[in-house]
Design an enzyme around this catalytic site. Sequence first.
Site, PDB file in Angstrom:
ATOM      1  N   HIS A  41      -8.477 -54.224  46.353  1.00 23.99           N
ATOM      2  CA  HIS A  41      -7.708 -53.030  46.707  1.00 23.99           C
ATOM      3  C   HIS A  41      -7.268 -53.107  48.160  1.00 23.99           C
ATOM      4  CE1 HIS A  41      -8.750 -51.355  42.834  1.00 23.99           C
ATOM      5  NE2 HIS A  41      -7.909 -50.366  43.058  1.00 23.99           N
ATOM      6  N   ASP A  50     -11.548 -48.597  41.429  1.00 24.01           N
ATOM      7  CA  ASP A  50     -11.149 -48.143  40.094  1.00 24.01           C
ATOM      8  C   ASP A  50     -12.318 -47.609  39.263  1.00 24.01           C
ATOM      9  OD1 ASP A  50      -8.598 -48.831  40.748  1.00 24.01           O
ATOM     10  OD2 ASP A  50      -8.463 -50.544  39.398  1.00 24.01           O
ATOM     11  N   GLU A 127      -4.627 -51.540  33.879  1.00 20.91           N
ATOM     12  CA  GLU A 127      -4.630 -52.646  32.909  1.00 20.91           C
ATOM     13  C   GLU A 127      -5.558 -52.391  31.725  1.00 20.91           C
ATOM     14  OE1 GLU A 127      -4.529 -52.824  36.138  1.00 20.91           O
ATOM     15  OE2 GLU A 127      -3.562 -54.647  36.888  1.00 20.91           O
ATOM     16  N   HIS A 182      -0.734 -49.153  43.462  1.00 20.59           N
ATOM     17  CA  HIS A 182      -2.029 -49.831  43.570  1.00 20.59           C
ATOM     18  C   HIS A 182      -2.494 -49.921  45.021  1.00 20.59           C
ATOM     19  CE1 HIS A 182      -5.280 -52.581  42.793  1.00 20.59           C
ATOM     20  NE2 HIS A 182      -4.827 -53.333  43.772  1.00 20.59           N
TER      21      HIS A 182
HETATM   22 ZN    ZN Z   1      -6.987 -49.112  41.670  1.00 18.27          ZN
HETATM   23 MN    MN Z   2      -6.769 -51.392  39.115  1.00 22.75          MN
END
Ligand code: ZN
Ligand code: MN
Length: 263
Positions: A41, A50, A127, A182
Amino acid sequence: MPDAETTDTVRIDELTWPELEALTKAGPPVVIIPVGSLEQHGPHMALGVDRVLPQAVAERVAARMGALVAPAVAYGYKSQPKSGGGNHFPGCASLDGDTLVRLVRDVICDFARHGLTRIALFNGHMENGWFLTEAADLALRQMIAEGVSGVRIVKLGYWDFISPETEATLFPHGRPTWELEHAAVMETSCMLHLAPGMVRADLIPDDPEADFPPYEIFPADLRPIPPTGVLAPAGSASADKGRAVIEQVVPDIAAALARAFTE
Ligand code: ZN
Ligand code: MN
């Protein structure tokens, strides 16, 4: 809701089995399973974002509505260049799709077999999306085959609950697509609010939005991927923006779950 006299936790792994059995018999609480990833990240945030974010949202939603939070799935499907920077960054340790599907399916099925038939999947990693759909579908099929009735599974991503007003607070000048968000303004702001110790505020990049072609190549073409791994400018992130997101989505998600499990 966990009985305040016996426990004040929303975490299922902090209950004893008799406590959980009593709660289940009283009318099964919704069980929220956060599903994240171990993924880069950017240079400014830890690999666990996440998982941390959906788990934090889940714990707040659970406290509000009398739900329980299961241990999070801390790994997810492979980071993709256009939504996570790509799985080649150090620290991206990911699952094959069928591993993720089976893991989540197995956990849902065991909860359902024990009477915890109301399951919410809180996704924190783009994802994972269709694999969680597949896990829910296969779990339902399996429970029908075993004669376990009344199973209902809700799947959501907390970012889909961000209202237009909150979005205007986050992105006064317009936002990129959620995929390019992101490690950018939304996630960084939420982490600054919820887990500032996992953010290096002095290293937040503010590079321009990534420019990807409208197709994908396998093996991945690494050239359009920003070297930081951050896909959109993050410089305007702030803890105040993160608080605005969390304080708005938590009650909205709790209300949505209450509807989804009663209608
Ligand atoms: Zn993320
Ligand atoms: Mn992610």
